[in-house]
Design an enzyme around this catalytic site. Sequence first.
Site, short mmCIF file in Angstrom:
data_model
loop_
_atom_site.label_atom_id
_atom_site.label_comp_id
_atom_site.label_asym_id
_atom_site.label_seq_id
_atom_site.Cartn_x
_atom_site.Cartn_y
_atom_site.Cartn_z
N GLY A 109 2.37 1.96 10.78
CA GLY A 109 3.29 3.08 10.65
C GLY A 109 3.98 3.47 11.95
O GLY A 109 4.62 4.51 12.03
N GLU A 169 -5.40 -5.33 10.43
CA GLU A 169 -4.39 -4.30 10.64
C GLU A 169 -4.68 -3.55 11.94
O GLU A 169 -5.45 -2.58 11.94
CB GLU A 169 -4.41 -3.30 9.49
CG GLU A 169 -4.13 -3.90 8.13
CD GLU A 169 -3.56 -2.85 7.19
OE1 GLU A 169 -2.43 -3.03 6.75
OE2 GLU A 169 -4.24 -1.84 6.96
N GLU A 213 -6.75 4.43 7.85
CA GLU A 213 -6.56 5.88 7.61
C GLU A 213 -7.82 6.49 7.01
O GLU A 213 -8.18 7.62 7.32
CB GLU A 213 -5.33 6.10 6.72
CG GLU A 213 -4.04 5.91 7.52
CD GLU A 213 -2.85 5.42 6.73
OE1 GLU A 213 -2.86 5.48 5.49
OE2 GLU A 213 -1.89 4.95 7.38
N LYS A 233 0.14 4.25 -0.38
CA LYS A 233 -0.54 5.44 0.17
C LYS A 233 -0.28 6.65 -0.75
O LYS A 233 -0.18 6.47 -1.95
CB LYS A 233 -0.08 5.69 1.60
CG LYS A 233 -0.16 4.42 2.46
CD LYS A 233 0.02 4.67 3.91
CE LYS A 233 -0.02 3.33 4.64
NZ LYS A 233 0.00 3.45 6.07
N SER A 254 3.37 -2.47 10.38
CA SER A 254 4.83 -2.48 10.61
C SER A 254 5.48 -3.82 10.27
O SER A 254 6.39 -4.27 10.97
CB SER A 254 5.16 -2.04 12.04
OG SER A 254 4.74 -0.70 12.24
N HIS A 292 -9.36 0.93 4.76
CA HIS A 292 -8.10 1.14 5.47
C HIS A 292 -8.34 2.05 6.67
O HIS A 292 -9.14 2.98 6.60
CB HIS A 292 -7.05 1.75 4.53
CG HIS A 292 -5.69 1.75 5.13
ND1 HIS A 292 -5.29 2.70 6.03
CD2 HIS A 292 -4.65 0.89 4.99
CE1 HIS A 292 -4.05 2.42 6.42
NE2 HIS A 292 -3.64 1.33 5.79
N ASN A 351 0.87 -1.18 0.00
CA ASN A 351 0.00 0.00 0.00
C ASN A 351 0.91 1.22 0.00
O ASN A 351 1.48 1.57 1.03
CB ASN A 351 -0.89 -0.03 1.25
CG ASN A 351 -1.74 1.24 1.38
OD1 ASN A 351 -1.80 2.05 0.46
ND2 ASN A 351 -2.37 1.39 2.52
C1 PEP Z 1 -0.79 -0.03 6.16
O1 PEP Z 1 -0.97 1.17 6.18
O2 PEP Z 1 -1.60 -0.78 5.58
C2 PEP Z 1 0.39 -0.54 6.83
C3 PEP Z 1 0.38 -1.80 7.20
O3 PEP Z 1 1.41 0.35 7.07
P1 PEP Z 1 2.84 0.01 7.74
O4 PEP Z 1 3.34 -1.27 7.10
O5 PEP Z 1 3.70 1.19 7.38
O6 PEP Z 1 2.60 -0.14 9.19
#
Ligand code: PEP
Length: 257
Positions: A177, A171, A101, A11, A217, A99, A9
């Site tokens: 993040g 997630e 976000e 973003k 992460s 997601h 992703n």
């Molecule tokens: C995400 O935003 O879907 C995600 C998993 O981000 P990160 O790997 O940076 O934690």
Amino acid sequence: MRLPLVAGNWKMNKRLAEARALARAVAEGVSKLGGARGRVEVVLGPPYLALPAVAEAASGSGLGIAGQDCSHEKDGAFTGEVSAAMLKDAGATHVILGHSERRELLGETDALVAKKAAASLAGGLLPIVCLGEALPIRQAGRTLERVGRQIRRSILDAFPAPPEGLTVAYEPIWAIGTGVTATPVQAQEVHAFIRSRLGEAYGVDWAAKTRILYGGSVKPDNAAELFAQPDIDGGLIGGASLKSEDFLAIVSAALST
Ligand code: PEP
């Protein structure tokens, strides 16, 4: 029996030339992994405007391409929105929906995610529906209750019949993040719960073949132990998908589990 899936992703990152270069690097890297085709599925999720360039750069490589959202409407007066059919035209095969976000920053509700999931599958895209709890919910011991509610409202309300081609991504918001990853045991507990709830709704055979990705992460040094869990079928990768070497190391981890 489930082919691992690793989806990036991106973003709101990567200008056009950078997106093209990253897609080429991943496509080349995956082909060098030798025999990755048929053993792992890899999907790139660029920003909308880079979709056609990324699809072209990855053409013939077997990589999937994901939109990061899509409208629940087919077409019409919806300023700024992009439909499933438009994403397909641009070269998308998949779409990431719900997601955190979008849920947290843009107020997307479970009901809206359900409508988008239904519209995207009907429009020929494979939805990757994201679920996950915020830190206070986990600290209050209510993770499974919250994820259970998201399953009901974002997935079961969207699909009365078993949705062929659906992927779920767990997630935890506190892991996205932040550099803090759920432990394999924490992640496995929620993945097993998701699979069992989906099995109750759609049948155990459907649930046994449906992929549930972990996101939050995931990095080259923690991917293997997460992917080794019985109900973790790959990852949705944010930050580490922006560097081809990191992303390819995560794809390699999926190949070796
Ligand atoms: C995400 O935003 O879907 C995600 C998993 O981000 P990160 O790997 O940076 O934690």
